[in-house]
Design an enzyme around this catalytic site. Structure first.
Site, PDB file in Angstrom:
ATOM      1  CG  ASP A  64     -54.522  81.799  10.872  1.00  0.00           C
ATOM      2  OD1 ASP A  64     -53.536  82.348  11.013  1.00  0.00           O
ATOM      3  OD2 ASP A  64     -55.046  81.705   9.790  1.00  0.00           O
ATOM      4  CE  LYS A 100     -58.525  81.125   8.425  1.00  0.00           C
ATOM      5  NZ  LYS A 100     -57.417  80.347   8.971  1.00  0.00           N
ATOM      6  CE  LYS A 114     -56.395  82.679   6.270  1.00  0.00           C
ATOM      7  NZ  LYS A 114     -55.351  82.098   7.013  1.00  0.00           N
TER       8      LYS A 114
END
Length: 316
Positions: free
Chosen positions: A162, A225, A261
């Site tokens: 990430d 995300k 996400k």
């Protein structure tokens, strides 16, 4: 060499400037072609309608169990240590032994320097090792530093990475540099999923969230995300709605499924079900698995477990 990669041939600044202008034009065209809704009031109304119609029907033990299996169980504290992270991982191991009838979390998410600790402690084969890398949460560092950090984490056993989109580049409309950076990190990550955090609480508008989503996907992000959950406001249903609309449009145009996400302040079962509802209504059933839908959280896992078991137990 891909069309976005830097060429290190020592050419003059005029050529560089021209190259960047061409790059910017190319990205501006991509953004202009998007049909995703960017009116903030219309987005809010659409979200309200989806939640009012469908959230209650989705708040079932089956969905709650599914959501637990989509959680990236996260610890990103300043006082994390090898010992505390190992203890954190041990809870996931223990859960697997105590409750074999239920699926476990999707991944354990830690700072990149703890990838080896998680890899060495984790005994559950279907839980991934995820790291926050590349100068998380600010993304303020030399690109070489970000690449080195990510490469070390991958070498230490990270299954997923990430990173935070370079919001400074985004705000300056330096799209070439923005996309180069994500692409170069993706090159290091290889086949593993790369999740790109937009920090939607810092972007403020539906249009900015749309544009950042497109840039990230265009550069090879496997997931987009919402938030770091650190400084700025965390996830919002409105941001999720815009991001999912972008994912849908991108899929229709390019045939590649990018995951979504939600992360940042999602603590209750009811909140998690609302994000599930947005994904289900905008993207459909094919996104409802943990290779395309994740929720980054720490306390949420226990809340979900308590919801579907009806107990006060806190296994995580």
């Amino acid at each position: 060499m891909s069309e976005h990669e830097h060429c290190n041939c020592g050419h003059d600044h005029d050529h560089d400037h021209q190259h960047n202008m061409m790059g910017t034009d190319k990205y501006t065209t991509v953004l202009k072609e998007s049909q995703v809704i960017t009116d903030d009031a219309a987005v809010a109304a659409a979200v309200q309608e989806i939640i009012d119609k469908h959230a209650a029907e989705n708040n079932t033990p089956q969905v709650q169990q599914f959501l637990l299996n989509c959680v990236d169980l996260t610890t990103l504290a300043t006082d994390d240590s090898e010992r505390s992270v190992a203890q954190f991982v041990q809870r996931v191991n223990d859960y697997d032994e105590r409750f074999p009838q239920y699926k476990n979390v999707a991944a354990i998410c830690v700072y990149s320097n703890f990838a080896a600790v998680v890899r060495g402690t984790l005994e559950v084969s279907d839980v991934d090792v995820a790291v926050c890398s590349a100068s998380f949460p600010s993304s303020q560092a030399h690109l070489e530093t970000k690449i080195a950090e990510t490469a070390l984490a991958v070498a230490d056993g990270a299954d997923e990475v990430d990173i935070v989109l370079n919001v400074g580049y985004f705000k300056d409309q330096a799209y070439q540099e923005l996309c180069d950076e994500i692409e170069e990190i993706k090159h290091v990550v290889g086949e593993r999923p790369l999740k790109v955090i937009l920090e939607t609480g810092l972007l403020h508008t539906a249009q900015a969230i749309r544009d950042a989503s497109i840039m990230a996907m265009y550069s090879g992000a496997d997931f987009i995300k919402t938030s770091t959950g650190k400084i700025y406001p965390g996830a919002s249903l409105e941001a999720a709605y815009v991001m999912c609309q972008c994912i849908k449009e991108y899929y229709q145009r390019h045939g590649r499924m990018v995951g979504f996400k939600a992360s940042g302040g999602i603590r209750t079962t009811e909140d998690a079900v609302k994000y599930y509802t947005i994904v289900k209504e905008v993207l459909g059933e094919q996104w409802l698995d943990n290779t395309h839908f994740r929720i980054g959280a720490s306390s949420l896992a226990n809340a979900l477990f308590q919801s579907f078991t009806g107990t006060d137990d806190k296994p995580f």
